[in-house]
Write a protein that holds these residues in place. Sequence first.
Motif, PDB file in Angstrom:
ATOM      1  N   GLU A   1     -16.997  -2.187  -9.872  1.00  0.00           N
ATOM      2  CA  GLU A   1     -17.551  -0.829  -9.803  1.00  0.00           C
ATOM      3  C   GLU A   1     -16.779   0.182 -10.651  1.00  0.00           C
ATOM      4  OE1 GLU A   1     -19.287  -1.076  -5.244  1.00  0.00           O
ATOM      5  OE2 GLU A   1     -17.426   0.019  -5.631  1.00  0.00           O
ATOM      6  N   ASP A   2     -15.495   0.037 -10.777  1.00  0.00           N
ATOM      7  CA  ASP A   2     -14.651   1.033 -11.444  1.00  0.00           C
ATOM      8  C   ASP A   2     -14.034   0.433 -12.709  1.00  0.00           C
ATOM      9  OD1 ASP A   2     -12.700   2.870 -12.218  1.00  0.00           O
ATOM     10  OD2 ASP A   2     -12.112   3.325 -10.149  1.00  0.00           O
ATOM     11  N   ARG A   3     -14.572   0.832 -13.848  1.00  0.00           N
ATOM     12  CA  ARG A   3     -14.139   0.254 -15.126  1.00  0.00           C
ATOM     13  C   ARG A   3     -12.677   0.586 -15.429  1.00  0.00           C
ATOM     14  NH1 ARG A   3     -17.394   0.683 -20.821  1.00  0.00           N
ATOM     15  NH2 ARG A   3     -15.900  -0.524 -22.008  1.00  0.00           N
ATOM     16  N   ALA A   4     -12.242   1.811 -15.119  1.00  0.00           N
ATOM     17  CA  ALA A   4     -10.843   2.206 -15.376  1.00  0.00           C
ATOM     18  C   ALA A   4      -9.893   1.370 -14.512  1.00  0.00           C
ATOM     19  CB  ALA A   4     -10.652   3.687 -15.104  1.00  0.00           C
ATOM     20  N   PHE A   5     -10.263   1.159 -13.257  1.00  0.00           N
ATOM     21  CA  PHE A   5      -9.449   0.335 -12.367  1.00  0.00           C
ATOM     22  C   PHE A   5      -9.383  -1.093 -12.889  1.00  0.00           C
ATOM     23  CE2 PHE A   5      -9.203  -2.481  -8.587  1.00  0.00           C
ATOM     24  CZ  PHE A   5      -7.916  -2.164  -8.188  1.00  0.00           C
ATOM     25  N   SER A   6     -10.483  -1.601 -13.361  1.00  0.00           N
ATOM     26  CA  SER A   6     -10.526  -2.963 -13.894  1.00  0.00           C
ATOM     27  C   SER A   6      -9.616  -3.109 -15.115  1.00  0.00           C
ATOM     28  CB  SER A   6     -11.960  -3.344 -14.256  1.00  0.00           C
ATOM     29  OG  SER A   6     -12.011  -4.672 -14.720  1.00  0.00           O
ATOM     30  N   ARG A   7      -9.613  -2.112 -15.993  1.00  0.00           N
ATOM     31  CA  ARG A   7      -8.722  -2.147 -17.166  1.00  0.00           C
ATOM     32  C   ARG A   7      -7.260  -2.116 -16.724  1.00  0.00           C
ATOM     33  NH1 ARG A   7     -12.350   1.641 -19.491  1.00  0.00           N
ATOM     34  NH2 ARG A   7     -10.853   3.259 -18.981  1.00  0.00           N
ATOM     35  N   TRP A   8      -6.967  -1.256 -15.720  1.00  0.00           N
ATOM     36  CA  TRP A   8      -5.605  -1.169 -15.219  1.00  0.00           C
ATOM     37  C   TRP A   8      -5.167  -2.509 -14.630  1.00  0.00           C
ATOM     38  CZ3 TRP A   8      -3.603  -1.772 -10.292  1.00  0.00           C
ATOM     39  CH2 TRP A   8      -2.248  -1.458 -10.162  1.00  0.00           C
ATOM     40  N   VAL A   9      -6.038  -3.146 -13.860  1.00  0.00           N
ATOM     41  CA  VAL A   9      -5.721  -4.451 -13.262  1.00  0.00           C
ATOM     42  C   VAL A   9      -5.449  -5.465 -14.365  1.00  0.00           C
ATOM     43  CG1 VAL A   9      -6.678  -6.387 -11.940  1.00  0.00           C
ATOM     44  CG2 VAL A   9      -6.941  -4.056 -11.097  1.00  0.00           C
ATOM     45  N   THR A  10      -6.246  -5.452 -15.412  1.00  0.00           N
ATOM     46  CA  THR A  10      -6.085  -6.402 -16.507  1.00  0.00           C
ATOM     47  C   THR A  10      -4.712  -6.275 -17.166  1.00  0.00           C
ATOM     48  OG1 THR A  10      -8.453  -6.411 -16.921  1.00  0.00           O
ATOM     49  CG2 THR A  10      -7.045  -7.170 -18.712  1.00  0.00           C
ATOM     50  N   THR A  11      -4.221  -5.047 -17.313  1.00  0.00           N
ATOM     51  CA  THR A  11      -2.951  -4.841 -18.009  1.00  0.00           C
ATOM     52  C   THR A  11      -1.743  -4.776 -17.085  1.00  0.00           C
ATOM     53  OG1 THR A  11      -3.235  -2.440 -17.953  1.00  0.00           O
ATOM     54  CG2 THR A  11      -4.034  -3.593 -19.913  1.00  0.00           C
ATOM     55  N   SER A  12      -1.941  -4.544 -15.789  1.00  0.00           N
ATOM     56  CA  SER A  12      -0.803  -4.273 -14.913  1.00  0.00           C
ATOM     57  C   SER A  12      -0.627  -5.245 -13.755  1.00  0.00           C
ATOM     58  CB  SER A  12      -0.923  -2.858 -14.339  1.00  0.00           C
ATOM     59  OG  SER A  12      -0.995  -1.917 -15.382  1.00  0.00           O
ATOM     60  N   VAL A  13      -1.568  -6.127 -13.518  1.00  0.00           N
ATOM     61  CA  VAL A  13      -1.487  -7.021 -12.356  1.00  0.00           C
ATOM     62  C   VAL A  13      -1.429  -8.473 -12.840  1.00  0.00           C
ATOM     63  CG1 VAL A  13      -2.623  -7.748 -10.216  1.00  0.00           C
ATOM     64  CG2 VAL A  13      -2.739  -5.355 -10.924  1.00  0.00           C
ATOM     65  N   SER A  14      -0.497  -9.223 -12.254  1.00  0.00           N
ATOM     66  CA  SER A  14      -0.332 -10.642 -12.583  1.00  0.00           C
ATOM     67  C   SER A  14      -0.424 -11.466 -11.306  1.00  0.00           C
ATOM     68  CB  SER A  14       1.038 -10.896 -13.217  1.00  0.00           C
ATOM     69  OG  SER A  14       1.206 -10.098 -14.351  1.00  0.00           O
ATOM     70  N   ALA A  15      -0.748 -12.728 -11.468  1.00  0.00           N
ATOM     71  CA  ALA A  15      -0.818 -13.624 -10.313  1.00  0.00           C
ATOM     72  C   ALA A  15       0.580 -13.857  -9.755  1.00  0.00           C
ATOM     73  CB  ALA A  15      -1.449 -14.950 -10.721  1.00  0.00           C
ATOM     74  N   HIS A  16       0.661 -14.003  -8.468  1.00  0.00           N
ATOM     75  CA  HIS A  16       1.906 -14.307  -7.768  1.00  0.00           C
ATOM     76  C   HIS A  16       1.921 -15.803  -7.460  1.00  0.00           C
ATOM     77  CE1 HIS A  16       4.904 -14.244  -4.513  1.00  0.00           C
ATOM     78  NE2 HIS A  16       5.292 -13.083  -5.017  1.00  0.00           N
ATOM     79  N   ALA A  17       3.071 -16.360  -7.272  1.00  0.00           N
ATOM     80  CA  ALA A  17       3.167 -17.780  -6.926  1.00  0.00           C
ATOM     81  C   ALA A  17       2.551 -18.058  -5.558  1.00  0.00           C
ATOM     82  CB  ALA A  17       4.625 -18.226  -6.932  1.00  0.00           C
ATOM     83  N   GLN A  18       2.557 -17.060  -4.686  1.00  0.00           N
ATOM     84  CA  GLN A  18       1.981 -17.202  -3.352  1.00  0.00           C
ATOM     85  C   GLN A  18       0.499 -16.809  -3.406  1.00  0.00           C
ATOM     86  OE1 GLN A  18       3.625 -18.374  -0.750  1.00  0.00           O
ATOM     87  NE2 GLN A  18       1.973 -18.123   0.693  1.00  0.00           N
ATOM     88  N   PRO A  19      -0.402 -17.710  -3.053  1.00  0.00           N
ATOM     89  CA  PRO A  19      -1.837 -17.383  -3.095  1.00  0.00           C
ATOM     90  C   PRO A  19      -2.171 -16.155  -2.252  1.00  0.00           C
ATOM     91  CG  PRO A  19      -1.517 -19.726  -2.718  1.00  0.00           C
ATOM     92  CD  PRO A  19      -0.159 -19.083  -2.599  1.00  0.00           C
ATOM     93  N   GLY A  20      -3.050 -15.311  -2.798  1.00  0.00           N
ATOM     94  CA  GLY A  20      -3.470 -14.107  -2.098  1.00  0.00           C
ATOM     95  C   GLY A  20      -2.626 -12.886  -2.410  1.00  0.00           C
ATOM     96  N   TYR A  21      -1.532 -13.076  -3.115  1.00  0.00           N
ATOM     97  CA  TYR A  21      -0.646 -11.971  -3.472  1.00  0.00           C
ATOM     98  C   TYR A  21      -0.687 -11.758  -4.980  1.00  0.00           C
ATOM     99  CZ  TYR A  21       1.355 -12.091   1.208  1.00  0.00           C
ATOM    100  OH  TYR A  21       1.529 -12.025   2.554  1.00  0.00           O
ATOM    101  N   ALA A  22      -0.273 -10.563  -5.406  1.00  0.00           N
ATOM    102  CA  ALA A  22      -0.248 -10.246  -6.825  1.00  0.00           C
ATOM    103  C   ALA A  22       1.029  -9.473  -7.134  1.00  0.00           C
ATOM    104  CB  ALA A  22      -1.461  -9.410  -7.213  1.00  0.00           C
ATOM    105  N   ILE A  23       1.368  -9.428  -8.404  1.00  0.00           N
ATOM    106  CA  ILE A  23       2.522  -8.683  -8.879  1.00  0.00           C
ATOM    107  C   ILE A  23       1.994  -7.515  -9.702  1.00  0.00           C
ATOM    108  CG2 ILE A  23       4.582  -8.781 -10.332  1.00  0.00           C
ATOM    109  CD1 ILE A  23       4.510 -11.863  -9.817  1.00  0.00           C
TER     110      ILE A  23
END
Length: 112
Positions: A82-104
């Motif tokens: 729904e939110d294109r700006a949020f999606s761009r931010w997630v793409t550049t700022s969020v990474s997968a965590h070793a623990q499933p269900g969590y993010a960095i």
Amino acid sequence: MVSVWNLLGRRDNKYKARIKILVHEVGIDKFRNDVAAEWQRIKDGALKLPDAEIARIRAFFAPPAFETLDSADRGFEVKRFEDRAFSRWVTTSVSAHAQPGYAIVTLSLKPT
């Protein structure tokens, strides 16, 4: 790694007395091989800790008790859609965590 830099690194210029400069000058493969050779030379030397001491220290760094979470969160995915700006931010700022269900999340606190 530091001992390899200590042997090969520059000391004549404080701006070039850095490991990254040495890696650039000698190449990553040579630096990696030199570090591996140095490790083989010292790993069982006088600085080797007894197993009991390693276990004692390791106890201070126990992983946190993570909750069991689903690897995907429907609400999160809907918000990204729904939110294109949020999606761009997630793409550049969020990474997968070793623990499933969590993010960095990586945040920059530098002034823009």
